[in-house]
Motif scaffolding. Structure first.
Motif, PDB file in Angstrom:
ATOM      1  N   TYR A 763     111.773  97.221  77.189  1.00  0.00           N
ATOM      2  CA  TYR A 763     110.468  97.846  77.708  1.00  0.00           C
ATOM      3  C   TYR A 763     110.496  98.891  78.623  1.00  0.00           C
ATOM      4  N   GLY A 764     111.537  98.650  79.478  1.00  0.00           N
ATOM      5  CA  GLY A 764     111.705  99.643  80.428  1.00  0.00           C
ATOM      6  C   GLY A 764     112.183 101.100  80.086  1.00  0.00           C
ATOM      7  N   CYS A 795     112.525  85.831  88.524  1.00  0.00           N
ATOM      8  CA  CYS A 795     113.405  86.285  87.599  1.00  0.00           C
ATOM      9  C   CYS A 795     113.369  87.830  87.025  1.00  0.00           C
ATOM     10  N   VAL A 796     111.835  87.716  86.836  1.00  0.00           N
ATOM     11  CA  VAL A 796     111.430  89.032  86.278  1.00  0.00           C
ATOM     12  C   VAL A 796     111.584  90.203  87.295  1.00  0.00           C
ATOM     13  N   CYS A 797     111.206  89.810  88.530  1.00  0.00           N
ATOM     14  CA  CYS A 797     111.391  90.897  89.792  1.00  0.00           C
ATOM     15  C   CYS A 797     112.880  91.106  90.109  1.00  0.00           C
ATOM     16  N   LEU A 803     118.183  96.536  87.141  1.00  0.00           N
ATOM     17  CA  LEU A 803     117.866  97.381  86.058  1.00  0.00           C
ATOM     18  C   LEU A 803     117.254  98.711  86.403  1.00  0.00           C
ATOM     19  N   GLY A 804     116.608  98.866  87.561  1.00  0.00           N
ATOM     20  CA  GLY A 804     115.774  99.818  87.930  1.00  0.00           C
ATOM     21  C   GLY A 804     114.421 100.048  87.097  1.00  0.00           C
ATOM     22  N   CYS A 805     113.938  99.099  86.785  1.00  0.00           N
ATOM     23  CA  CYS A 805     112.744  99.173  85.961  1.00  0.00           C
ATOM     24  C   CYS A 805     111.438  98.544  86.833  1.00  0.00           C
ATOM     25  N   GLN A 806     110.410  98.792  86.104  1.00  0.00           N
ATOM     26  CA  GLN A 806     109.118  98.091  86.832  1.00  0.00           C
ATOM     27  C   GLN A 806     108.273  97.656  85.514  1.00  0.00           C
TER      28      GLN A 806
END
Length: 814
Positions: A763-764, A795-797, A803-806
């Protein structure tokens, strides 16, 4: 003999100088007018034969010839009568023109131009009408076929017109194209696989526009246009008035209506896709699958693109379904004796065999594997879904379609035409006969998104008990003329044709109601329409109706109806009445005012048709087609004509290709081989040994999944939907295994952490390709949901931070 003007690679004169095409698009119907300019620049009378492609569903409705200021409009006549008249006219020195549809494949036509005098010009005009198909992104696709590849014909078959294809990798005539679009809805944009001049809007509300193909177009690929309208999925109805001079009660005398419906399924039904089914993937492994997907940089072989797509499909299948994979060429083989339950073990076995697949199975004989598949019993509660991948170069198209149609009640068929020149008759015909969906992968198209769109259709709940009802005023009756609707997909258009009989002084409004069951839930779609005929339709709807009726009658004839002669008579009657081509009729035009004494036989010239450039298998297949018997093969292989064929296909007469092709060892091997492209197996052994010494020769390289992080990630997923925490996965993310392990929350299992990171990464970083990995992600989200993860939000945070995603938690669908 003079040898001037346009010439082929074999230095033969070509009387066809240019093709000019005008396209008139009204809503989702296109009227296409092609003008072919012929010039005889030789010193003797000649006869030209041009075999060329048209869309399989086209209704050819006009054919004329203009010589100087004189125009001759052709008539539709019974086929043999038209042929006899053509032969008689040519023998008398009259100019004659004959247009015929192939008996083997409805997307191939032949044009004969007879008795063209030295120095004479002739402009041939052909007009056809076709429907525009709806694409996954809601655009409407128009395709002008330019490429017609030689069709493989199994031994013992009558190839007819298909065998007359005179192919060439670079045709010497030019193409110009202009398009005028008119729509009740505003035009958003127009895209193409070719370079276009800027789109010009003709009015302020953007409902009319025009565009031209840019000058300098290379006639090396089909021309595709994609039209984007606002509110594309809005149901429409077109009522077209009949012809007052037509025979009362006939098709052409009464008004006809074309209804275009886009069923919208309830959201609660569509939220969950099917988890059952038997998925059978049928892969073309003939020699022509070595061809490149396109001629540009970065192109890969068709077979390699198909292998990558199989990887994606195998990873996307739901647990608990059944599957099998067939490869076919001159013979066929399957991965398993019968379809097997989908699990980790069977998926691993299949992936190993996919990796070993090559295009080494000879010619394109698709009929036998289909017969084998249909002889296998179906699994209860697991609907059979057939996915067929082929470049469509077959000569027995109608025989294949009849087989698919015969078994339509036991399966759905999703077909994929790979590369330029794939037979539209085969690809669209299989999908229509098998209640599925057809896709074409051309140019720089990626195969994966189109295939996954069809998988989404295959996983949709099956629609059954479909009925169509009409409500019209008293005094009017409706005869539905289209074939019954037996399949509906979310977002896919369904067309209904009907004839309106009688008159009424009451309401000028009618309605059509389509009812069906979806997961035992009744659904109703209704469209109201005005009975007043639409102006300026040019009888296009009548001709589309006529073509639809003719195709239905063809099917009845081939299945051995009660009275075949009566079916043929009815077909000819509709064809002549509507002025539409059929397999039993032909267009014939004769210039009776011209009668010259012709000394000696006419020079015959075959106008070449564009084909895709071939790899070695294509060179060798040309030898096969040029040898009529085993005893003649060696001498034929040494002949200058065959050598010219090699040179015409891009092979230097001093190249290793030709050196080996004319060798005695190759010729002796020919009788052993059952299919066209089998020669390539022998040929490549010699070819590969020389390529190190010749840097200009094409290189064969196995695809490296590690070059594509998305494919690498997907290849690591387990059948259940999870990933394992290991170094290979870390490499996809650009991390080390220690980095992934050290930042794993203490209370979280390694596989859960790996799967969650994979979802966040998709998704990122790969949201643009979501259609390709949507089912992979759904399986992963479902698997995580079954693990009862503690502190999922944290865990998502943590995964986003690593991974450097949001990516938001709700986005993951867990």
């Amino acid at each position: 003999m003079m040898n001037c003007g346009l010439v082929t690679e074999q230095k033969q004169p070509v009387p066809l100088k240019s093709i000019s095409v005008e396209v008139q698009v009204k809503s989702h119907v296109a009227t296409v007018t092609s003008t072919l300019q012929y010039v005889n620049e030789e010193e003797r009378h000649l006869e030209a034969l041009f075999v060329f492609p048209l869309p399989a569903d086209a209704a050819v409705c006009h054919f004329s010839a203009k010589i100087g200021d004189q125009e001759i409009v052709a008539e539709v006549q019974e086929r043999q009568t038209a042929r006899d008249r053509y032969d008689d006219a040519v023998s008398l020195g009259q100019q004659a023109f004959l247009l015929e549809e192939s008996e083997e494949s409805s997307d191939v036509f032949s044009l004969s131009v007879g008795c063209l005098s030295p120095g004479q010009n002739a402009d041939i005009t052909i007009t056809y009408i076709t429907e525009l198909s709806v694409q996954a992104d809601h655009s409407l696709r128009f395709c002008l076929p330019a490429v017609l590849n030689p069709r493989y014909t199994p031994a013992g078959s009558d190839a007819g017109i298909v065998s007359e294809i005179s192919s060439c990798v670079s045709v010497p005539y030019t193409l110009t194209l202009s398009v005028h679009v008119s729509s009740p809805n505003p035009i958003s944009k127009l895209e193409s696989n070719c370079t276009l001049d800027p789109l010009v809007f003709l009015n302020s509300d953007h409902t009319q526009a025009t565009v031209n193909l840019s000058s300098g177009h290379k006639f090396d690929k089909d021309v595709e246009l994609f039209l984007y309208y606002q509110n594309t999925h809005q149901p429409t109805a077109i009522v077209e008035a009949g012809v007052t001079t037509a025979k009362p009660g006939s098709l052409m005398s009464d008004p006809v209506v074309m209804i275009s419906l886009y069923p919208e399924f309830p959201e609660e039904v569509m939220s969950s896709l099917a988890t059952q089914g038997e998925f059978i993937f049928v892969i073309d492994r003939s020699g022509s699958m070595r061809c490149m997907m396109h001629n540009g940089e970065g192109a890969q072989m068709r077979i390699e693109s198909a292998k990558e797509t199989l990887l994606l499909l195998l990873k996307s299948l739901p647990m608990g379904c059944y599957f099998n994979i067939y490869g076919f060429g001159s013979h066929f083989e399957s991965f398993f004796p019968q379809s097997v339950l989908y699990n980790q073990d069977t998926m691993d076995q299949a992936l190993k065999k996919v990796n070993e697949m090559t295009a080494n199975m000879g010619g394109t004989e698709i009929l036998q594997p289909l017969k084998q598949i249909h002889s296998q019993p179906c699994y209860p509660e697991h609907p059979r879904q057939l996915f067929v991948f082929t470049d469509g170069e077959v000569g027995n198209t109608k025989e294949v379609l009849d087989l698919v149609r015969l078994h339509a009640k036991s399966h759905r068929c999703f077909s994929f035409g790979i590369g330029e020149g794939a037979s539209t008759a085969l690809i669209t015909g299989m999908a229509k006969a098998g209640s599925g969906h057809a896709q074409f992968i051309t140019g720089t198209d990626r195969m994966q998104p189109k295939v996954m769109e069809s998988l989404r259709f295959a996983l949709q709940p099956a629609v059954n008990k479909i009925s169509v009802k009409w409500k019209v005023p008293d005094g009017i009756t409706v005869d539905t003329l289209s074939t019954p609707i037996n399949v509906l997909f979310q977002g896919q258009r369904s067309l209904i044709y009907a004839q309106l009989k009688g008159q009424s002084s009451e309401s000028s409004e009618g309605s059509v109601i389509v009812q069906y069951n979806l997961k035992d839930q009744p659904v109703t779609n209704q469209l109201h329409f005005c009975l007043k005929p639409t102006e300026d339709t040019g009888l296009s709807i009548h001709r589309l109706v006529a073509r639809s009726l003719i195709r239905c009658l063809e099917q009845e004839e081939r299945t051995g109806g009660v009275d075949v002669e009566d079916i043929k008579r009815r077909m000819v009657e509709i064809s002549v009445e509507a002025g539409v081509s059929s397999v039993h009729t032909a267009f014939i035009a004769i210039n009776k005012h011209n009668r010259e004494v012709v000394k000696g036989p006419l020079i015959q010239r075959r106008v070449p048709t564009q084909v895709m450039r071939r790899t070695t298998g294509m060179y060798m297949s040309r030898i096969r087609r040029s040898c009529s018997s085993n005893s003649a093969r060696y001498e034929s292989a040494k002949s200058p004509d065959i050598k010219n064929s090699f040179v015409g296909l891009g092979a230097d007469s001093n190249s290793p290709q030709w050196d080996f092709a004319r060798s005695e060892s190759a010729a002796q091997a020919l009788p052993e081989l059952p299919g066209i492209d089998d020669y390539s197996q022998i040929f490549e052994a010699k070819y590969r040994s020389k390529r190190k010494a010749d840097s200009d020769l094409p290189q064969w390289e196995e695809p490296d999944l590690h070059k594509d992080p998305l494919l690498q990630l997907i290849s690591l997923q387990k059948a259940s939907g999870c990933w394992e925490l290991n170094a290979a996965l870390a490499q996809v993310f650009g991390k080390t295994e220690d980095e992934l392990t050290n930042q794993k929350p203490a209370q979280v299992d390694g596989s859960v952490w790996a799967t969650l990171l994979s979802l966040i990464w998709l998704y990122g970083y790969k949201i643009q390709q979501q259609i390709e990995w949507q089912f992979v992600a759904m399986k992963a989200a479902s698997w995580i949901g079954s693990q009862n993860v503690v502190s999922l939000s944290q865990c998502v945070c943590d995964g986003n931070h690593l991974l450097g995603c949001q990516v938001k938690e709700e986005t993951l669908g867990i």
